[in-house]
Each structure stands twice: as structure tokens, then as C-alpha cells.
Motif scaffolding. Structure first.
Motif, PDB file in Angstrom:
ATOM      1  N   LYS A 116       0.695  -1.229   0.060  1.00 32.96           N
ATOM      2  CA  LYS A 116       0.091   0.099  -0.057  1.00 32.96           C
ATOM      3  C   LYS A 116       0.953   1.270  -0.115  1.00 32.96           C
ATOM      4  O   LYS A 116       0.287   2.293  -0.407  1.00 32.96           O
ATOM      5  CB  LYS A 116      -0.930  -0.035   1.235  1.00 32.96           C
ATOM      6  CG  LYS A 116      -2.020  -1.027   1.218  1.00 32.96           C
ATOM      7  CD  LYS A 116      -2.877  -0.869   2.272  1.00 32.96           C
ATOM      8  CE  LYS A 116      -3.951  -1.966   2.171  1.00 32.96           C
ATOM      9  NZ  LYS A 116      -4.919  -2.302   3.606  1.00 32.96           N
ATOM     10  N   ILE A 126       3.036  14.694  -8.847  1.00 31.00           N
ATOM     11  CA  ILE A 126       1.879  14.181  -8.098  1.00 31.00           C
ATOM     12  C   ILE A 126       2.001  13.881  -6.729  1.00 31.00           C
ATOM     13  O   ILE A 126       0.667  13.734  -6.096  1.00 31.00           O
ATOM     14  CB  ILE A 126       1.373  13.126  -9.008  1.00 31.00           C
ATOM     15  CG1 ILE A 126       0.039  13.079  -8.931  1.00 31.00           C
ATOM     16  CG2 ILE A 126       2.103  11.990  -8.820  1.00 31.00           C
ATOM     17  CD1 ILE A 126      -0.650  12.176  -9.848  1.00 31.00           C
TER      18      ILE A 126
ATOM     19  N   MET B   1       3.021  19.831  -8.488  1.00 30.62           N
ATOM     20  CA  MET B   1       2.914  20.200 -10.187  1.00 30.62           C
ATOM     21  C   MET B   1       3.432  21.779 -10.414  1.00 30.62           C
ATOM     22  O   MET B   1       3.264  22.518  -9.735  1.00 30.62           O
ATOM     23  CB  MET B   1       1.242  20.377 -10.336  1.00 30.62           C
ATOM     24  CG  MET B   1       0.656  19.046 -11.138  1.00 30.62           C
ATOM     25  SD  MET B   1       1.015  17.472 -10.219  1.00 30.62           S
ATOM     26  CE  MET B   1      -0.116  17.921  -8.603  1.00 30.62           C
ATOM     27  N   TYR B  87      -3.319  12.279 -15.138  1.00 32.64           N
ATOM     28  CA  TYR B  87      -2.440  11.269 -14.432  1.00 32.64           C
ATOM     29  C   TYR B  87      -3.333   9.958 -14.272  1.00 32.64           C
ATOM     30  O   TYR B  87      -4.425   9.993 -13.960  1.00 32.64           O
ATOM     31  CB  TYR B  87      -2.068  11.576 -13.063  1.00 32.64           C
ATOM     32  CG  TYR B  87      -1.117  12.820 -13.205  1.00 32.64           C
ATOM     33  CD1 TYR B  87       0.269  12.373 -13.119  1.00 32.64           C
ATOM     34  CD2 TYR B  87      -1.576  14.061 -13.157  1.00 32.64           C
ATOM     35  CE1 TYR B  87       1.416  13.606 -13.206  1.00 32.64           C
ATOM     36  CE2 TYR B  87      -0.395  15.036 -13.208  1.00 32.64           C
ATOM     37  CZ  TYR B  87       0.735  14.805 -13.067  1.00 32.64           C
ATOM     38  OH  TYR B  87       1.880  15.935 -13.172  1.00 32.64           O
ATOM     39  N   VAL B  89      -3.786   6.689 -12.582  1.00 29.48           N
ATOM     40  CA  VAL B  89      -3.535   6.295 -11.177  1.00 29.48           C
ATOM     41  C   VAL B  89      -4.223   4.919 -10.865  1.00 29.48           C
ATOM     42  O   VAL B  89      -5.260   5.114 -10.691  1.00 29.48           O
ATOM     43  CB  VAL B  89      -3.623   7.358 -10.291  1.00 29.48           C
ATOM     44  CG1 VAL B  89      -3.210   6.812  -8.626  1.00 29.48           C
ATOM     45  CG2 VAL B  89      -3.031   8.705 -10.493  1.00 29.48           C
ATOM     46  N   GLY B 122      -0.277   1.901  -3.959  1.00 27.58           N
ATOM     47  CA  GLY B 122      -1.399   0.975  -3.251  1.00 27.58           C
ATOM     48  C   GLY B 122      -2.408   1.988  -2.795  1.00 27.58           C
ATOM     49  O   GLY B 122      -3.399   2.159  -3.324  1.00 27.58           O
ATOM     50  N   ASP B 123      -1.993   2.842  -1.678  1.00 28.72           N
ATOM     51  CA  ASP B 123      -2.945   3.740  -1.020  1.00 28.72           C
ATOM     52  C   ASP B 123      -2.863   5.051  -1.853  1.00 28.72           C
ATOM     53  O   ASP B 123      -1.817   5.576  -2.115  1.00 28.72           O
ATOM     54  CB  ASP B 123      -2.504   4.101   0.159  1.00 28.72           C
ATOM     55  CG  ASP B 123      -3.030   5.187   1.162  1.00 28.72           C
ATOM     56  OD1 ASP B 123      -4.211   5.683   0.556  1.00 28.72           O
ATOM     57  OD2 ASP B 123      -2.793   5.571   2.358  1.00 28.72           O
ATOM     58  N   GLY B 125      -4.051   7.996  -1.114  1.00 31.12           N
ATOM     59  CA  GLY B 125      -3.912   9.012  -0.377  1.00 31.12           C
ATOM     60  C   GLY B 125      -2.762   9.748  -0.503  1.00 31.12           C
ATOM     61  O   GLY B 125      -2.853  11.035  -0.148  1.00 31.12           O
ATOM     62  N   ILE B 126      -1.877   9.541  -0.885  1.00 33.46           N
ATOM     63  CA  ILE B 126      -0.608  10.103  -1.606  1.00 33.46           C
ATOM     64  C   ILE B 126      -0.804  11.109  -2.706  1.00 33.46           C
ATOM     65  O   ILE B 126       0.374  11.864  -2.887  1.00 33.46           O
ATOM     66  CB  ILE B 126       0.646   9.221  -1.733  1.00 33.46           C
ATOM     67  CG1 ILE B 126       2.008   9.846  -1.320  1.00 33.46           C
ATOM     68  CG2 ILE B 126       0.269   8.258  -2.752  1.00 33.46           C
ATOM     69  CD1 ILE B 126       3.133   9.030  -1.612  1.00 33.46           C
ATOM     70  N   ILE B 127      -1.779  10.861  -3.333  1.00 28.21           N
ATOM     71  CA  ILE B 127      -1.848  11.605  -4.767  1.00 28.21           C
ATOM     72  C   ILE B 127      -2.550  12.840  -4.414  1.00 28.21           C
ATOM     73  O   ILE B 127      -3.498  13.117  -3.915  1.00 28.21           O
ATOM     74  CB  ILE B 127      -2.639  10.702  -5.752  1.00 28.21           C
ATOM     75  CG1 ILE B 127      -2.297   9.397  -5.949  1.00 28.21           C
ATOM     76  CG2 ILE B 127      -3.090  11.248  -7.128  1.00 28.21           C
ATOM     77  CD1 ILE B 127      -1.060   9.092  -6.264  1.00 28.21           C
ATOM     78  N   GLY B 128      -1.809  13.685  -5.062  1.00 24.24           N
ATOM     79  CA  GLY B 128      -2.014  15.274  -4.762  1.00 24.24           C
ATOM     80  C   GLY B 128      -2.724  15.923  -6.028  1.00 24.24           C
ATOM     81  O   GLY B 128      -2.307  16.974  -6.200  1.00 24.24           O
ATOM     82  N   THR B 129      -3.834  15.521  -6.638  1.00 23.44           N
ATOM     83  CA  THR B 129      -4.316  16.088  -7.873  1.00 23.44           C
ATOM     84  C   THR B 129      -5.494  16.965  -7.485  1.00 23.44           C
ATOM     85  O   THR B 129      -6.041  16.610  -6.339  1.00 23.44           O
ATOM     86  CB  THR B 129      -4.691  15.119  -8.882  1.00 23.44           C
ATOM     87  OG1 THR B 129      -5.617  14.014  -8.176  1.00 23.44           O
ATOM     88  CG2 THR B 129      -3.609  14.292  -9.545  1.00 23.44           C
ATOM     89  N   VAL B 142      -9.907   9.279   0.497  1.00 28.52           N
ATOM     90  CA  VAL B 142      -8.572   9.861   0.863  1.00 28.52           C
ATOM     91  C   VAL B 142      -8.237  11.012  -0.190  1.00 28.52           C
ATOM     92  O   VAL B 142      -7.088  11.318   0.051  1.00 28.52           O
ATOM     93  CB  VAL B 142      -7.383   8.983   1.149  1.00 28.52           C
ATOM     94  CG1 VAL B 142      -8.017   7.873   2.481  1.00 28.52           C
ATOM     95  CG2 VAL B 142      -7.286   8.194  -0.242  1.00 28.52           C
ATOM     96  N   LYS B 144      -7.722  14.480  -1.465  1.00 26.85           N
ATOM     97  CA  LYS B 144      -7.906  15.882  -1.137  1.00 26.85           C
ATOM     98  C   LYS B 144      -8.602  16.978  -2.100  1.00 26.85           C
ATOM     99  O   LYS B 144      -8.914  18.071  -1.608  1.00 26.85           O
ATOM    100  CB  LYS B 144      -6.485  16.345  -0.688  1.00 26.85           C
ATOM    101  CG  LYS B 144      -6.026  15.726   0.356  1.00 26.85           C
ATOM    102  CD  LYS B 144      -4.510  16.148   0.935  1.00 26.85           C
ATOM    103  CE  LYS B 144      -3.464  15.524  -0.074  1.00 26.85           C
ATOM    104  NZ  LYS B 144      -3.304  14.233   0.080  1.00 26.85           N
TER     105      LYS B 144
END
Lengths: 180, 180
Positions: A116, A126, B1, B87, B89, B122-123, B125-129, B142, B144
Motif C-alpha cells: 500500500k 503528483i 505540480m 495522470y 493512477v 497502493g494507497d 492518499g498520497i496522490i495530490g491532484t 482519501v 484531497k
């Protein structure tokens, strides 16, 4: 991130994986000549070996799977994982044959990292973590969080990010972050 | 970005890839019985087919490579790419054998998507789009940014995200976003 813990994106090649040592080992195996690490100093990584060998190796099956772990990386990442959400973030998409090799490498050497928390990407802009530890300025420059530049030959002389020379220095730096 | 354009994270399975249609095709090939799509309605995807077949197929070599493109997805993503940074994902890390298959699938069906804009994680939650289009509530929850929930059997009845039933509805929605 749903967690209230802060998050760290940690790069693979040149940070937890000692990629340069494997370039040198593969070149010695191919050409019988042992090149010193200083050959990689102050130039793009792709130009570190004669015969365009770096470019050849990054597309060779088995190269990424056989990289040794960077000194101190395993112990340091384990320690950071006590207080931070750790994400392993590799720009693996440039070398698609490396995807499964990098996954298996992590499974062997960093078994405590859940699938994960693994990200294979291209552009790291990103990635939305609080910290990023990377050796490539192009990745650190697009990070919105705090950046740590892990010393590598190709980033010699660059001072636009906080430099860390080894995993002990990373741990020392995060010790100072406590309470911030 | 680094771009000033807004960014959209687009999921693969169930969004640009018609994964359910491939589950049904593989089941028919194995058992000679054609299950209807309604079998996947209102339950976890893993329970959509008898004989634990879904769980078997997601670990089967060739399954992800052979999924048909979701109706209207290619044209819609091309259109969105004119105004947004796209992106792709995918939470592919759960099924590591799918990594190279998903890469090759994208290369064949969405050749205009650069490797720089592909993320396997995996998770999410790390994606900041700025936007995320996904069928799984666990991914959208998750995120944002603004979330669009692509209709799937497993998300029937859920109203916590803006629902889109097909790619035409996605385009209509982004047409309304212009000027925001």
C-alpha cells in the motif's frame, strides 16, 4: 492522507538502493575494468561509465533486481517508520522492465513496507507527502513538502535543497524535527 | 505540480478499463456460462462471480492485459487532456504481476499518455491532484481534491461523492467547471 502522522516519500535508486555500486559491478563483469565511484562525480548519471554502459544497464533484465541496499538504509527506514508514514516512491515508469524487479527487491530487502505504501511513477510532482528524500533535483524541485537531497555524484555542487550525505545524517535531521 | 493547469487522477479498472466485461468473458471461457453484469450489483467486486473466480483472475497472467477499453474513455481522456494534466493512477501494487501488463495496456490503448503521467500505487492518499475519477470509495475518500465516483456495481447506493455514470457525464461535468 487519513493519518495524522507526517509522511515521507523515499526514493529508491541512489537513496535506499546503491545503484552506482551495481553499475560499477556490472561494468567490471562486462569489461574486466573496475571503475571508481568518482567517475560519477559532477555529471549526469547516464555519463558515469564509458561505452554508454549506464544506459544499457538500466534497460537490462536483472539490473534493478541485483542492486545492493544502500548502507544504513534498512535500519534508518525502520526507525523512521516508527514515527512517520513511509512511502517508497520510484520513478520506475521510465524503465518498465524494472517494475516487477523493483517490487521484488522491496519485498526482499524492505519486507516491512506494505504494498500500500509503494508508488511507481514518472513525474513526482503528483506526490503529496510532507517530506521527500531523493537524489534527483528534478524530483525535489516539484515537491510541495520539505526536501532532503541525498548526496550523489550528479548532484555535486547543488545547494537548492537540504543536503544529506548518508542515512545517519537523515536520522539526525529528523531527530531535530521532533516537536516541530 | 509545476504546471498551472489543473490535474486529474484517472483510475484504470472500472473507469478507463472495462474490467467487469473481462471478468464475465473469462468466466464464460472457463465455465461455459455467461453471467450478466447485474451479478456485480450491490456487492464487493470480489464476490461478483461464483467459484471465487474474480480473485483467481486478478492474479492470473494475461487478465489485465486483455481488458477492453471502457466505452467512450479514450475519446473523453483525449479531450480532457487538452485542458488538464492527466495522470493515470492505478492501485496496481496489490497485484504485482499486473504492473507490466497495465503499462503495456496503456501504451497500446492510451499512447498519448506519457510514462511521466502514469502512477502505480497502493494507497491513493498520497496522490495530490485537483480531481480524482475513481470507482472505489476507499480511494475517493482519501483524495484531497474534488472527487467523481464512476458508477460500478460495488458502489451502488453510495452518495458521498459526485456520481458519474459514463464518460459523457464526466465531460459534461468538466464543461461546467470551466471558469471556476
Amino acid at each position: 492522507m487519513t493519518s495524522t502522522r507526517k509522511s515521507i516519500a523515499i526514493d529508491m535508486d541512489g537513496v535506499i538502493a546503491d545503484t552506482i555500486t551495481n553499475f560499477i559491478a556490472w561494468y567490471e563483469k562486462d569489461f574486466g575494468i573496475r571503475i571508481g565511484k568518482e567517475a560519477f562525480h559532477g555529471k549526469p548519471e547516464m555519463e558515469g561509465l564509458p561505452d554508454n554502459a549506464v544506459r544499457k544497464y538500466v534497460y537490462s533484465p536483472g539490473f534493478f533486481r541485483s542492486i545492493p541496499v544502500m548502507e544504513g538504509a534498512k535500519e534508518a527506514v525502520l526507525k523512521l517508520a516508527e514515527k512517520y508514514d513511509i512511502y517508497i516512491v520510484s520513478a520506475a515508469m521510465e524503465f518498465p522492465q524494472s517494475l516487477i524487479e523493483k517490487y521484488e527487491w522491496l519485498h526482499e530487502h524492505f519486507p516491512f513496507i506494505s504494498w500500500k505504501n509503494i508508488i511507481f511513477c514518472g513525474d513526482k510532482g503528483i506526490i503529496g507527502t510532507d517530506y521527500m528524500i531523493d537524489d534527483h533535483v528534478r524530483n525535489l524541485d516539484v515537491c510541495k513538502g520539505k526536501t532532503l537531497m541525498f548526496t550523489a555524484g550528479h548532484n555535486a555542487g547543488i545547494e537548492s535543497h537540504t543536503r544529506v550525505n548518508n542515512w545517519n545524517e537523515v536520522l539526525e535531521l529528523f531527530d531535530k524535527e521532533v516537536g516541530e
